[in-house]
Structures are given as structure tokens and as C-alpha cells.
Scaffold this active site. Structure first.
Site, PDB file in Angstrom:
ATOM      1  N   GLU A  97       0.726  -1.127  -0.005  1.00 49.83           N
ATOM      2  CA  GLU A  97       0.122  -0.090   0.087  1.00 49.83           C
ATOM      3  C   GLU A  97       0.923   1.163   0.155  1.00 49.83           C
ATOM      4  O   GLU A  97       0.853   2.083   0.981  1.00 49.83           O
ATOM      5  CB  GLU A  97      -0.963  -0.092   1.336  1.00 49.83           C
ATOM      6  CG  GLU A  97      -1.924  -1.224   1.106  1.00 49.83           C
ATOM      7  CD  GLU A  97      -3.132  -0.967   2.290  1.00 49.83           C
ATOM      8  OE1 GLU A  97      -4.254  -1.371   1.643  1.00 49.83           O
ATOM      9  OE2 GLU A  97      -2.854  -0.668   3.290  1.00 49.83           O
ATOM     10  N   GLU A 142      -6.182  -7.016  -1.755  1.00 48.81           N
ATOM     11  CA  GLU A 142      -6.868  -7.026  -0.602  1.00 48.81           C
ATOM     12  C   GLU A 142      -8.465  -6.604  -0.601  1.00 48.81           C
ATOM     13  O   GLU A 142      -8.577  -5.762  -1.048  1.00 48.81           O
ATOM     14  CB  GLU A 142      -6.019  -5.929   0.514  1.00 48.81           C
ATOM     15  CG  GLU A 142      -4.747  -6.336   0.662  1.00 48.81           C
ATOM     16  CD  GLU A 142      -4.129  -5.377   1.908  1.00 48.81           C
ATOM     17  OE1 GLU A 142      -4.795  -5.026   2.866  1.00 48.81           O
ATOM     18  OE2 GLU A 142      -2.758  -5.300   2.001  1.00 48.81           O
TER      19      GLU A 142
END
Length: 359
Positions: free
Chosen positions: A137, A247
Site C-alpha cells: 500500500e 486485499e
């Protein structure tokens, strides 16, 4: 479909759960969790890697052992470098403690050597990762403060040059071991096209070479399924790279009988038509998978459900986390598989039928 579609799961907590006594069931039958996942269509596993974490999990030794289990099942392996000793995400990108005093050039050397040594170790034991993320991320950068692109540094070309140079270095390290390994960059906020485009345009501007795009998509933070679909359509056509939602999760319960602090605990965090029930979760996962499979040019190559096995068998987990994910799993509190997992099995079987050659 003319390319594999990955029905994946991030199970980085699994061994810790097993050592705490957690067991998993298909119906009334206990089995190895990996076997249950495989039997339900899961064909790819994602593992996070921390440099030198507290405890015995998510380090290199643990990753090597888990990679053996995964490859023995014939599964695709996605390795996620965090480049930290703990969680790395848009709010936390803390350098490994062994790298704290390094200047930018020394950081690049350390990042290259570490990445290359990890990938080499996996290859040497016969468990080559099929795909590797350079950071987790990384919307706001990595290795803060050197590679930070948040706050007032968001529009600093100097900072973006440093950050993208770290990403480039990691990608080069992976390719130096095996050029066939797919290198991924991972952006959160998968339903927010402006955020994704801003970051990916910076990678284009700074000529970072990578193979695929990874997105996080948590509906209580990142938008609706319609937002995701619009973003996938734009990214697929704009960048002409494969994309994976690496995710994703949705709750099957918000009643919280365990009295833990859980991430999704209010009705307003849910999406219309998808109650926090086992059936609501299953419906959400079905519609999510069908949606991403409509991405133009088959550019979305799959997904990884985040920590579907994080059932509450400990009060305290590695690096200070509690059971805040226990209602977002694909197993109930006792480890019994939920209907959403059966949905994955059903849709994976349809994918196999579509991919089978016509005789």
C-alpha cells in the site's frame, strides 16, 4: 479466459493461529486450512514479509516454511515486501530498525541486497515466488522519511524521485534473480480513481518498470462496487497492465459477541443490499468476483481475500494486533467455513470450464 484467474487469500497469520490451537473445518470435518482453501477454489496465496519483526512470524524463516506448504499444494505465490519490521500501509511506512541510520544511497543498496537475498532464498529452496510486491500500500511512499510523499511532500518532485527510485531498485533486485517473476506495485483506495491515477502517473513519469498493479479495496473505506468497476475499467485501458485486487474483505457479522475492538461494527459501514450476515457476505463476494471479471480485456487477473483465517484463538497477536478482523473472515469464530468460501469454489469451477479447450 485466456489467462489464469487467481482466487487468492492472504493467510500470513495462519501458522500463528495454528500454534495457538486454532482449527479449521469443512462442515464437521477438521482439516489443514490450506487444503480447505484449495478444495474451495483458492489457487493463490499471498504472504507478507517483515524485515526483522518481534516474535517468530512474518520473517524470512517463517516465509520460507510457509512457501513450502503453499508450493506443495501447487498454488501460485505472491510475496509482499513491507520493507519494515512491522505493518506498512498509507499511515505507517517505518524503516526497519537496521536501516534507520542509512542515508538515501545506502538505503537503496540495503533494499536491493535484502530483496535479492530473500527472493534468492525462495528460489534456492524450490519455492520461487510467482509475483512480488515492492512495498505494501505504497500510495504515500515507503521508507519514511526518505521515501515519504505525504502531506506537504505530496507534490514534491524530489520526493517522488526518491520514492520511485526505491521502487525501481526493488524491482531490479527481483528481476536480477529471475526475470520471469511478475513485479507488482500496490496502491490502496481501489475505488478512488483520482488517487490511483495520481500515483500510477508518477510511476509513468519517473519511468518505473513493473508488470502489474495491485489494489486494496475495503468497501467501508474505499467506495462502492460501482466505484471499483469504474476504476478498474479506466486503469485497465489507461495503463494496459494486469490488475489484481490483492486485499478485499466483507463482514459476516457485526454483533461482536467476543467484545473485541473490531474494524467493521456499525450498520453505516455496510453497503446497501449486503447485510452483515453469512448470506450477505456471500452475496457481496459473488458480485465482487463477477464484477472484476468484467474488467476490459480481462485485465483483472484475480483477487486475494485478506486474512480469511484470522479466527480469534489468541488475545494478542504479533506486532500488537487484537482480534479486530474476526468478523471479516471466511471462517466463523470456531473455524467452520462460511458460505462465501463455497461461492469462491463455485465461481472458480465456472472459470475452469470457460478456460477448458473445446474438443
Amino acid at each position: 479466459m485466456n489467462k489464469p484467474f487467481y482466487y487468492g487469500a492472504d493467510i500470513s497469520f495462519l501458522e500463528e493461529i495454528e500454534q495457538a490451537g486454532g482449527m479449521f473445518y469443512e462442515g464437521d470435518t477438521a482439516d489443514d486450512c490450506l487444503e480447505i482453501l484449495k478444495n474451495n477454489g483458492v489457487n493463490s496465496i499471498r504472504l507478507r514479509l517483515w524485515n526483522n519483526p518481534e516474535g517468530e512470524f512474518c520473517n524470512l524463516d517463517h516465509t520460507l516454511a510457509m512457501a513450502k506448504r503453499i508450493k506443495e499444494k501447487g498454488m501460485h505465490l505472491l510475496l509482499c515486501f513491507h520493507y519494515s519490521d512491522e505493518w506498512a500501509d498509507p499511515k505507517h511506512q517505518k524503516k526497519p530498525k537496521d536501516w534507520i541510520d542509512l542515508d538515501t544511497d545506502a538505503l537503496k543498496h540495503a533494499l536491493f541486497d535484502y530483496t535479492r537475498s530473500v527472493v534468492s532464498a525462495l528460489v534456492s529452496q524450490g519455492t520461487k515466488p510467482d509475483m512480488v510486491q515492492i512495498g505494501n500500500e505504497i500510495t504515500m511512499g515507503i521508507l519514511w522519511e526518505d521515501g515519504c510523499v505525504t502531506g506537504e511532500l505530496r507534490h514534491s518532485d524530489e520526493q517522488w524521485s526518491k520514492f520511485t527510485d526505491f521502487v525501481r531498485t526493488g524491482a531490479q533486485a527481483v528481476k536480477s534473480v529471475d526475470s520471469e517473476i511478475n513485479v507488482m506495485v500496490h496502491v490502496d483506495q481501489g475505488g478512488k480513481n483520482d488517487v490511483c491515477r495520481f500515483v500510477l502517473d508518477q510511476f509513468e513519469k519517473h519511468n518505473v518498470q513493473y508488470d502489474s498493479i495491485g489494489l486494496s479495496f475495503y468497501p467501508w473505506w474505499h467506495g462502492t462496487l460501482q466505484d471499483l468497476e469504474a476504476n478498474l475499467s479506466d486503469l485497465a485501458l489507461r495503463y494496459e497492465k494486469d490488475i489484481a485486487i490483492i486485499e478485499v474483505a466483507y463482514p459476516w457479522n457485526i454483533e461482536n459477541p467476543l467484545n473485541d475492538i473490531i474494524i467493521v461494527q456499525k450498520e453505516e459501514q455496510l453497503h446497501t443490499g449486503y447485510p452483515a450476515t453469512q448470506e450477505g457476505q456471500a452475496a457481496y463476494i459473488r458480485n465482487f468476483i463477477e464484477l472484476i471479471q468484467r474488467t476490459p480485456n480481462n485485465r483483472c487477473i484475480g483477487f486475494h481475500y485478506w486474512e480469511p483465517c484470522w479466527i480469534p484463538f489468541k488475545e494478542q497477536w504479533s506486532v500488537g494486533h487484537l482480534n479486530n478482523w474476526s468478523n471479516l473472515t471466511l471462517f466463523d469464530y470456531e473455524g467452520r467455513s462460511l458460505p462465501a468460501l463455497a461461492v469462491i469454489r463455485e465461481l472458480s469451477q465456472l472459470t475452469k470450464m470457460e478456460a477448458a479447450p473445446v474438443e
